[in-house]
Each structure stands twice: as C-alpha cells, then as structure tokens.
Design an enzyme around this catalytic site. Sequence first.
Site, PDB file in Angstrom:
ATOM      1  CE  LYS A 198      -1.847   2.826   2.947  1.00 14.41           C
ATOM      2  NZ  LYS A 198      -1.792   4.077   2.188  1.00 14.41           N
ATOM      3  CD  GLU A 271      12.881   3.520   8.100  1.00 15.54           C
ATOM      4  OE1 GLU A 271      12.848   4.491   8.901  1.00 15.54           O
ATOM      5  OE2 GLU A 271      12.826   3.623   6.883  1.00 15.54           O
ATOM      6  CB  CYS A 305      12.929   8.333   8.412  1.00 15.57           C
ATOM      7  SG  CYS A 305      13.680   7.285   7.172  1.00 15.57           S
ATOM      8  CD  GLU A 402      10.332  12.008  11.734  1.00 15.69           C
ATOM      9  OE1 GLU A 402       9.224  11.517  12.000  1.00 15.69           O
ATOM     10  OE2 GLU A 402      11.209  11.379  11.124  1.00 15.69           O
TER      11      GLU A 402
HETATM   12  P1  NDP Z   1       1.952   7.929   8.352  1.00 19.46           P
HETATM   13  O1  NDP Z   1       2.741   7.136   9.308  1.00 19.46           O
HETATM   14  O2  NDP Z   1       0.537   8.218   8.675  1.00 19.46           O
HETATM   15  O3  NDP Z   1       1.961   7.236   6.906  1.00 19.46           O
HETATM   16  C1  NDP Z   1       2.759   6.173   6.499  1.00 19.46           C
HETATM   17  C2  NDP Z   1       1.925   5.114   5.791  1.00 19.46           C
HETATM   18  O4  NDP Z   1       1.034   4.486   6.720  1.00 19.46           O
HETATM   19  C3  NDP Z   1       1.024   5.668   4.701  1.00 19.46           C
HETATM   20  O5  NDP Z   1       0.894   4.733   3.673  1.00 19.46           O
HETATM   21  C4  NDP Z   1      -0.280   5.845   5.450  1.00 19.46           C
HETATM   22  O6  NDP Z   1      -1.376   5.927   4.603  1.00 19.46           O
HETATM   23  C5  NDP Z   1      -0.315   4.596   6.291  1.00 19.46           C
HETATM   24  N1  NDP Z   1      -1.179   4.656   7.452  1.00 19.46           N
HETATM   25  C6  NDP Z   1      -1.726   5.732   8.075  1.00 19.46           C
HETATM   26  N2  NDP Z   1      -2.451   5.360   9.145  1.00 19.46           N
HETATM   27  C7  NDP Z   1      -2.369   4.007   9.208  1.00 19.46           C
HETATM   28  C8  NDP Z   1      -2.894   3.022  10.107  1.00 19.46           C
HETATM   29  N3  NDP Z   1      -3.647   3.354  11.161  1.00 19.46           N
HETATM   30  N4  NDP Z   1      -2.598   1.724   9.886  1.00 19.46           N
HETATM   31  C9  NDP Z   1      -1.829   1.359   8.856  1.00 19.46           C
HETATM   32  N5  NDP Z   1      -1.316   2.240   7.965  1.00 19.46           N
HETATM   33  C10 NDP Z   1      -1.565   3.554   8.141  1.00 19.46           C
HETATM   34  O7  NDP Z   1       2.712   9.264   8.076  1.00 19.46           O
HETATM   35  P2  NDP Z   1       2.053  10.641   7.612  1.00 19.46           P
HETATM   36  O8  NDP Z   1       1.987  10.610   6.165  1.00 19.46           O
HETATM   37  O9  NDP Z   1       0.771  10.919   8.326  1.00 19.46           O
HETATM   38  O10 NDP Z   1       3.118  11.679   8.122  1.00 19.46           O
HETATM   39  C11 NDP Z   1       3.050  12.139   9.473  1.00 19.46           C
HETATM   40  C12 NDP Z   1       4.417  12.307  10.044  1.00 19.46           C
HETATM   41  O11 NDP Z   1       5.045  11.041  10.088  1.00 19.46           O
HETATM   42  C13 NDP Z   1       5.358  13.154   9.217  1.00 19.46           C
HETATM   43  O12 NDP Z   1       5.213  14.494   9.515  1.00 19.46           O
HETATM   44  C14 NDP Z   1       6.693  12.630   9.638  1.00 19.46           C
HETATM   45  O13 NDP Z   1       7.102  13.241  10.820  1.00 19.46           O
HETATM   46  C15 NDP Z   1       6.438  11.176   9.890  1.00 19.46           C
HETATM   47  N6  NDP Z   1       6.809  10.322   8.760  1.00 19.46           N
HETATM   48  C16 NDP Z   1       7.933   9.576   8.877  1.00 19.46           C
HETATM   49  C17 NDP Z   1       8.331   8.789   7.829  1.00 19.46           C
HETATM   50  C18 NDP Z   1       9.556   7.979   7.919  1.00 19.46           C
HETATM   51  O14 NDP Z   1      10.070   7.532   6.905  1.00 19.46           O
HETATM   52  N7  NDP Z   1      10.053   7.712   9.098  1.00 19.46           N
HETATM   53  C19 NDP Z   1       7.627   8.747   6.569  1.00 19.46           C
HETATM   54  C20 NDP Z   1       6.411   9.531   6.554  1.00 19.46           C
HETATM   55  C21 NDP Z   1       6.066  10.283   7.617  1.00 19.46           C
HETATM   56  P3  NDP Z   1      -1.835   7.368   4.022  1.00 19.46           P
HETATM   57  O15 NDP Z   1      -0.688   8.034   3.422  1.00 19.46           O
HETATM   58  O16 NDP Z   1      -2.763   6.940   2.991  1.00 19.46           O
HETATM   59  O17 NDP Z   1      -2.425   8.095   5.169  1.00 19.46           O
END
Ligand code: NDP
Length: 493
Positions: A198, A271, A305, A402
């Site tokens: 996904k 991760e 990240c 972050e």
């Molecule tokens: P999320 O953790 O929400 O998104 C990562 C993935 O998980 C996306 O595919 C998202 O879907 C999906 N997801 C969201 N909620 C759920 C759930 N309850 N169960 C399973 N999967 C889920 O990150 P965000 O995009 O909301 O970003 C928020 C913050 O997270 C950022 O500001 C940053 O600080 C951090 N972040 C860190 C990352 C890293 O690589 N460590 C990467 C991205 C974000 P969808 O996008 O469709 O909501």
Amino acid sequence: MSEIERAGDDTLAAGSVWEYAPAPEATDILRLQDSYGLFVGGEFVEPKSGKRFTTINPATEEPLAEIAEAGPEDVALAVEAARSAHDHVWRDLSGAERAKYVYRIARQLQERAREFAVLESMNGGKPIKESRDVDLPLAAAHFFYYAGWADKLEYAFPNWTARPIGVAGQIIPWNFPMLMAAWKLAPALAAGNTCVLKPAETTPLTALLLAELIQEADLPPGVVNIITGAGETGAALVEAAVDKVAFTGSTDVGKRIRRATAGTGKRLTLELGGKAANIVFEDAPLDQAVEGVVNGIFFNQGHVCCAGSRLLVQEPVFEELIDKLKGRLQTLRVGDPLDKNTDIGAINSRQQLTKIEELVAVGVEEGAEIYQPECVLPERGFWFRPTLFTGVSQSHRIAREEIFGPVLSILTFRTPEEAVEKANNTPYGLSAGVWTEKGSRILWMAERMRAGVVWANTFNRFDPSSPFGGYKESGFGREGGLHGLEPYLELAR
Ligand code: NDP
C-alpha cells in the site's frame, strides 16, 4: 566584441548576478491515465468500495489522476490473490526462476528510469535531480541486489533451512515512494513471499506505474498486488490475513500497528521516525561539513526519516560554520521540482506544510533564533524556505520532535562526551553523522551512539548491501543487505 560579451559587461556593470535559466525536464514521456484501479491478481480492477480520491501535483496543486480507494473487501481480495499465488506458484519456484523475474523488474526499471523519475517528482514534489540520480538508481539497485540472493539462500544462512513466510502486507510512506516500494518488494520476492503493497495516499502514481511494469515483466498473477488508499486501507491490511507486516512511516502509526499485531503471530518490522544528530568537530574540514549538513537536512525537502535535523557544532568553530552555512543557504534554489537546477522542491502536501509551519512557529515562540534566506517562492503549491534555528536548547520542541521539513535546529557542545550525550538524548535512534579528521574519534563516537547508521564525513549515503534501521522509537528490524532478507524468512535447523 560579440553581443554576448557586451551583454555580460552590462550585467556585471549593473552589479547584478546571473540567474539560472529555467531547465525543466520534459513530461511528454508520461502516459498518465485519468483514473487508476487497484492492481490485484495481475490486473487492474475497479474497487468494490466504489470510492476514489484525487491525487495532485504538490508543486501546482493541479489534479493528476483519480485513484481507487481500497476498502476492507478489496484488501481481503488482494490478500487472497497473494495467498493463492504464494501457495500455488511462487513458493515452489526455484530460487533461480524467482531471480529471473526480480532481475527483469530491475532491468525494466532502469530502462524506464526517466519516466519513473519524472512521475516521482510530479506526484511527490522532490527535485528531478534527486529522483533521477538517487531514488530511481537506488530502487533498481535494490531489485538487482536481492535478485542475486534468490538462488543463494543456503549460502546466505548456512546450516539453516530458509523458507518464505507467506504473504507480506507492506505499507510505505510518501517521502521515497519508489525506493520504499523497492526496499519492501525486492527482499520479500527474492525470499519467496508474495506481497500486498500500500503506497501513501499522496504518492500512489509511481507504485501504479510499477504495477504496469510488473504486468509487462510477466510476474505470475497475484505475486505482487498494489492497493491504494489512505490510513484506513493500511489499517485494514494490517488486520487482514497476512503473515508479515512491514511498515515505514510515523512512530505514532507504528505504535498502533504494533498494538494491532500483538498476539496475532504476524511477523513485524517497523522503520519509523528520527531526529538525527549531525556532529561537527572543530578539526573537521568545514567546507565539506557544510555540504554534508546541507545534504543532511535539505535533501528531499527534509522529508527524510534519517535527516540530520539536529546539528551539533563544537563551540570553537560555531561562528565560522554558521556563517558558511548561511552563505550556502543563499545559493539554494527553491522551486519547480522538474527544473534540473532546483535544490529544494515542493512540500509533499498541505497537511505536511501546516505541520512544518506550526513547529517552526513553536521554535520562534520558545526563543530560538530563526534564519531563512531571501528567496521567491512560487505562488501556487506547497513551499517552505530552508530554515536554520540557532540558540536551540535540548528541551525545545524543535530539538526533540521530527519536523520532517527543511528545518535545521543547531546546538553546540564542548567535549566528545557532551556530543554523545546530546546526540543520544532523543527518543529516536535511526542515524547520526560525525565530521572530524580523526579516524579514532569516528570509531569512538560510533561505538557510543545509539543510532542504526553512523555516517562519517558524509551523510545520507545508501547502498542495497548495507542494512538500515533503528533503535528505540525509530523501530526495529533491518532493511538492506542480508539483514533485510531475514524478516522475510522462516529459518529452521
Ligand atoms: P503515516 O505514518 O501516517 O503514513 C505512512 C503510511 O502508513 C502511509 O501509507 C499511510 O497511509 C499509512 N497509514 C496511516 N495510518 C495508518 C494506520 N492506522 N494503519 C496502517 N497504515 C496507516 O505518516 P504521515 O503521512 O501521516 O506523516 C506524518 C508524520 O510522520 C510526518 O510528519 C513525519 O514526521 C512522519 N513520517 C515519517 C516517515 C519515515 O520515513 N520515518 C515517513 C512519513 C512520515 P496514508 O498516506 O494513505 O495516510
């Protein structure tokens, strides 16, 4: 005297600086569809949910395509397709046969790299020079690397019998859509698992283009399924009948997934976030360190990240380093992600921009000193200037949370012991950087820092053969290298 020389003289006489002419990458290589279905069982299918959402270009806010939103029934169908492909085809193929398919994906990705890079920049906002020179080459490299292991698992884990786990549910974020897809799919497929992937809601397009490529590569139907949607789709995938969950994203969602999988017997790797310290000692080559600091925090708009988002500078070189850094920031070009000169592209979404703006406002309120270079931002789209904060203390939120944007919090230290203490004073533990000319100091620091990766006199370097992953709230499990195969294998004596 030629016209050009005369024009040059006039410009210089007026005291102005030469501007870069726009150098946009052409987009006519893309064949975007108006709307995309879900990729299940080797075909694009309409979602049973009947729902769709629009994906946009964050640099222009213009719609790019309509995307299917997978509901629980769609997720179940994708998992069934993966299960059937695993039990009846993929698991029983020899490693050498599996390798052929994975190599084919790698080669086709290389052949179509420009198309993927353009789409990655259009849908995600990252500068084309990064998607072209980093994301796509590395994604292909991961498929090549893991294809090489598919028929050598007994050498990878001598004296063990290695069997695939089954169906992997893989959830990836928006900051490196193709690269994260490669990190997830390549080891899983090489090890004999089938996948339901996904992608993030804001960046589904390169994953869907990858689905087309997988069709062309003739992978047996159901070996890779790609389902689009938002957080609820991800949550449904975690709940579905998968054998393993692999997640990259925020620590909050990671914790939710850990709770949801506890007691289910599902294997899990996470991760998550980071707040890496990039540490500059007084003996470091400062000009090189400045480049490393800039790369560490402004690469991919800071949506990384493992970004070096906390700069720790040894006191004697603080003034000099900050002067150099400010000068360097003035030369960074913010704007059109498709322009080959662009250093900092668009922020991935309005939601992320709001988060960055809020945390930066908190930094100012808490008394840190902000510096942003002059630069003209495009009128439409989501943008944020490269930003430095000095006068930051460890208790400031901008030093602890972050931000996931182009914002650097700068602190100082006097001794190596103090640097280690400050670097480790974070709930995260994903990465760190050390800048010094002393090899012994690099080793001394690396031994003491609780970070999955410690870069020395460089930053943000990745290689498929090198494991990557975190400690503490940055998650567990490793991706890359032999370590990255293990979470996809059942090892028995
Ligand atoms: P999320 O953790 O929400 O998104 C990562 C993935 O998980 C996306 O595919 C998202 O879907 C999906 N997801 C969201 N909620 C759920 C759930 N309850 N169960 C399973 N999967 C889920 O990150 P965000 O995009 O909301 O970003 C928020 C913050 O997270 C950022 O500001 C940053 O600080 C951090 N972040 C860190 C990352 C890293 O690589 N460590 C990467 C991205 C974000 P969808 O996008 O469709 O909501």
